[in-house]
Design a protein around this motif. Structure first.
Motif, mmCIF file in Angstrom:
data_model
loop_
_atom_site.group_PDB
_atom_site.id
_atom_site.type_symbol
_atom_site.label_atom_id
_atom_site.label_comp_id
_atom_site.label_asym_id
_atom_site.label_seq_id
_atom_site.Cartn_x
_atom_site.Cartn_y
_atom_site.Cartn_z
ATOM 1 N N PRO A 117 10.099 -23.733 72.999
ATOM 2 C CA PRO A 117 8.646 -23.597 72.983
ATOM 3 C C PRO A 117 8.217 -22.481 72.019
ATOM 4 O O PRO A 117 8.792 -21.396 72.034
ATOM 5 C CB PRO A 117 8.285 -23.224 74.426
ATOM 6 C CG PRO A 117 9.557 -23.314 75.202
ATOM 7 C CD PRO A 117 10.696 -23.277 74.246
ATOM 8 N N ILE A 118 7.251 -22.791 71.184
ATOM 9 C CA ILE A 118 6.631 -21.784 70.323
ATOM 10 C C ILE A 118 5.144 -21.830 70.653
ATOM 11 O O ILE A 118 4.528 -22.895 70.578
ATOM 12 C CB ILE A 118 6.895 -22.067 68.831
ATOM 13 C CG1 ILE A 118 8.399 -21.980 68.539
ATOM 14 C CG2 ILE A 118 6.107 -21.097 67.939
ATOM 15 C CD1 ILE A 118 8.813 -22.270 67.116
ATOM 16 N N ASP A 119 4.596 -20.681 71.045
ATOM 17 C CA ASP A 119 3.199 -20.637 71.531
ATOM 18 C C ASP A 119 2.977 -21.678 72.624
ATOM 19 O O ASP A 119 1.945 -22.371 72.651
ATOM 20 C CB ASP A 119 2.207 -20.855 70.380
ATOM 21 C CG ASP A 119 2.262 -19.720 69.367
ATOM 22 O OD1 ASP A 119 2.616 -18.595 69.777
ATOM 23 O OD2 ASP A 119 1.975 -19.962 68.191
ATOM 24 N N GLY A 120 3.979 -21.856 73.473
ATOM 25 C CA GLY A 120 3.843 -22.749 74.621
ATOM 26 C C GLY A 120 4.048 -24.221 74.307
ATOM 27 O O GLY A 120 3.962 -25.060 75.205
ATOM 28 N N VAL A 121 4.336 -24.543 73.042
ATOM 29 C CA VAL A 121 4.510 -25.955 72.672
ATOM 30 C C VAL A 121 5.957 -26.180 72.261
ATOM 31 O O VAL A 121 6.478 -25.480 71.377
ATOM 32 C CB VAL A 121 3.576 -26.330 71.486
ATOM 33 C CG1 VAL A 121 3.780 -27.789 71.077
ATOM 34 C CG2 VAL A 121 2.128 -26.068 71.862
ATOM 35 N N LYS A 122 6.611 -27.169 72.878
ATOM 36 C CA LYS A 122 7.993 -27.468 72.496
ATOM 37 C C LYS A 122 8.028 -27.881 71.032
ATOM 38 O O LYS A 122 7.328 -28.805 70.618
ATOM 39 C CB LYS A 122 8.555 -28.586 73.378
ATOM 40 C CG LYS A 122 8.821 -28.111 74.803
ATOM 41 C CD LYS A 122 9.512 -29.158 75.642
ATOM 42 C CE LYS A 122 9.785 -28.598 77.032
ATOM 43 N NZ LYS A 122 10.455 -29.568 77.910
ATOM 44 N N THR A 123 8.859 -27.185 70.270
ATOM 45 C CA THR A 123 8.887 -27.356 68.820
ATOM 46 C C THR A 123 10.314 -27.627 68.361
ATOM 47 O O THR A 123 11.244 -26.946 68.781
ATOM 48 C CB THR A 123 8.349 -26.065 68.135
ATOM 49 O OG1 THR A 123 7.059 -25.779 68.697
ATOM 50 C CG2 THR A 123 8.235 -26.225 66.638
ATOM 51 N N GLY A 124 10.466 -28.641 67.500
ATOM 52 C CA GLY A 124 11.796 -29.050 67.058
ATOM 53 C C GLY A 124 12.341 -28.157 65.963
ATOM 54 O O GLY A 124 11.590 -27.666 65.122
ATOM 55 N N PHE A 125 13.676 -27.982 65.944
ATOM 56 C CA PHE A 125 14.337 -27.164 64.924
ATOM 57 C C PHE A 125 14.999 -28.015 63.847
ATOM 58 O O PHE A 125 15.577 -27.488 62.907
ATOM 59 C CB PHE A 125 15.399 -26.267 65.574
ATOM 60 C CG PHE A 125 14.833 -25.221 66.507
ATOM 61 C CD1 PHE A 125 13.493 -24.854 66.444
ATOM 62 C CD2 PHE A 125 15.646 -24.597 67.445
ATOM 63 C CE1 PHE A 125 12.972 -23.889 67.306
ATOM 64 C CE2 PHE A 125 15.140 -23.627 68.308
ATOM 65 C CZ PHE A 125 13.792 -23.276 68.238
ATOM 66 N N LEU A 126 14.962 -29.352 64.014
ATOM 67 C CA LEU A 126 15.584 -30.211 63.007
ATOM 68 C C LEU A 126 14.523 -30.614 61.997
ATOM 69 O O LEU A 126 13.335 -30.672 62.329
ATOM 70 C CB LEU A 126 16.180 -31.473 63.658
ATOM 71 C CG LEU A 126 17.604 -31.359 64.194
ATOM 72 C CD1 LEU A 126 17.734 -30.313 65.270
ATOM 73 C CD2 LEU A 126 18.095 -32.712 64.712
ATOM 74 N N LYS A 127 14.987 -30.904 60.779
ATOM 75 C CA LYS A 127 13.991 -31.335 59.797
ATOM 76 C C LYS A 127 13.608 -32.788 60.067
ATOM 77 O O LYS A 127 14.409 -33.551 60.618
ATOM 78 C CB LYS A 127 14.487 -31.120 58.374
ATOM 79 C CG LYS A 127 15.553 -32.070 57.895
ATOM 80 C CD LYS A 127 15.799 -31.823 56.407
ATOM 81 C CE LYS A 127 17.017 -32.568 55.885
ATOM 82 N NZ LYS A 127 17.061 -34.006 56.085
ATOM 83 N N ASN A 128 12.399 -33.115 59.672
ATOM 84 C CA ASN A 128 11.933 -34.483 59.818
ATOM 85 C C ASN A 128 12.753 -35.396 58.900
ATOM 86 O O ASN A 128 13.224 -34.952 57.856
ATOM 87 C CB ASN A 128 10.455 -34.532 59.414
ATOM 88 C CG ASN A 128 9.780 -35.818 59.827
ATOM 89 O OD1 ASN A 128 10.291 -36.571 60.658
ATOM 90 N ND2 ASN A 128 8.628 -36.079 59.248
ATOM 91 N N ARG A 129 12.959 -36.648 59.298
ATOM 92 C CA ARG A 129 13.670 -37.608 58.431
ATOM 93 C C ARG A 129 13.296 -39.023 58.851
ATOM 94 O O ARG A 129 12.975 -39.260 60.020
ATOM 95 C CB ARG A 129 15.184 -37.396 58.503
ATOM 96 C CG ARG A 129 15.780 -37.751 59.850
ATOM 97 C CD ARG A 129 17.026 -36.958 60.136
ATOM 98 N NE ARG A 129 16.705 -35.601 60.506
ATOM 99 C CZ ARG A 129 17.492 -34.548 60.297
ATOM 100 N NH1 ARG A 129 18.661 -34.695 59.741
ATOM 101 N NH2 ARG A 129 17.108 -33.346 60.681
ATOM 102 N N PRO A 130 13.335 -39.978 57.911
ATOM 103 C CA PRO A 130 12.950 -41.336 58.253
ATOM 104 C C PRO A 130 13.898 -41.923 59.307
ATOM 105 O O PRO A 130 15.127 -41.837 59.166
ATOM 106 C CB PRO A 130 13.077 -42.099 56.934
ATOM 107 C CG PRO A 130 13.050 -41.055 55.864
ATOM 108 C CD PRO A 130 13.674 -39.831 56.478
#
Ligand SMILES: Cc1cc2nc3c(=O)[nH]c(=O)nc-3n(C[C@H](O)[C@H](O)[C@H](O)COP(=O)(O)O)c2cc1C
Length: 209
Positions: A117-130
């Motif tokens: 969570p960052i600022d209370g929002v679950k946030t991904g550490f992987l880069k986006n990909r198709p």
């Protein structure tokens, strides 16, 4: 090493109807991005795995990423991190993902490793990909929801978004219990994939590699 990651979640593995269609997308990617390595993760092999107390304690206790309890989790997360493109072939089992794919999710969505969570929002550490998800189902899925509920699409979308993968497209082979319909949806699904701007036959070569 940069790769194409094919994840098959059917008990039939590569012989499943979803995996056969997914292979079409994989072959297009291989043609367009010949430098990418193909990694196949057949989740039916995870059927005997389970979430042991050692894993649960390691996650909750925030153990180091190289802890013994995280070996399989690390392997699966790294496979995903290395993938330039992800193709998932999954059947619907009782309105949602099969247990084998849920197991993969429990090893890949790891607090403090693949998201936090960052600022209370679950946030991904992987880069986006198709990412392409081929969903197979005996009944109708992509209709008005009267035939049966669909807890697969939204759930799997939320799961992948949680780790940072938002570039998603779903292709449905549903109503497969009817042999006549099965033939038609397979043809439609193949056409959808061939026309896709990333996974299709005419997708730009080399751009993502
Ligand atoms: C345990 C189990 C549960 C299933 N649950 C559903 C379901 O909820 N909805 C549905 O439409 N089909 C359901 N099916 C049927 C599968 O989705 C269907 O057989 C699918 O075509 C398998 O595709 P595959 O060849 O890619 O494995 C279920 C099958 C099994 C074995």
């Amino acid at each position: 090493m940069a790769s194409i990651l094919l994840i098959t979640a059917s008990p039939y593995g590569g012989a499943s109807r979803g995996a056969i269609l997914a292979m079409q997308a994989v072959e297009n990617l291989q043609r367009n991005h010949p430098s990418l390595n193909l990694v196949v993760r057949d989740l039916s092999a995870l059927a005997t795995a389970t979430i042991h107390s050692s894993y649960a304690e390691a996650v909750v206790g925030g153990l180091a990423h190289d802890a013994e309890a995280f070996v399989l989790s690390e392997e699966l997360i790294r496979e995903l991190e290395d993938a330039t493109f992800v193709v998932i072939a999954t059947p619907m089992h009782n309105y949602t993902v099969p247990a084998s794919l849920k197991m993969w999710i429990d090893f890949v969505l790891r607090y403090g490793r693949s998201f936090a969570p960052i600022d209370g929002v679950k946030t991904g550490f992987l880069k986006n990909r198709p990412t392409l998800v081929v969903v197979t189902a005996g009944g109708i899925v992509n209709g008005d929801g009267r035939a049966q509920p669909d807890y697969l699409t939204g759930y799997l979308g939320d799961v992948l978004s949680t780790v940072g993968i938002h570039d998603l497209r779903f292709v449905y082979l549903d109503g497969l219990a009817s042999p006549v319909r099965a033939e038609q949806v397979a043809a439609d699904g193949a056409q959808t994939i061939q026309q896709d701007e990333v996974f299709g036959l005419g997708a730009p070569a080399g751009e993502f590699a």
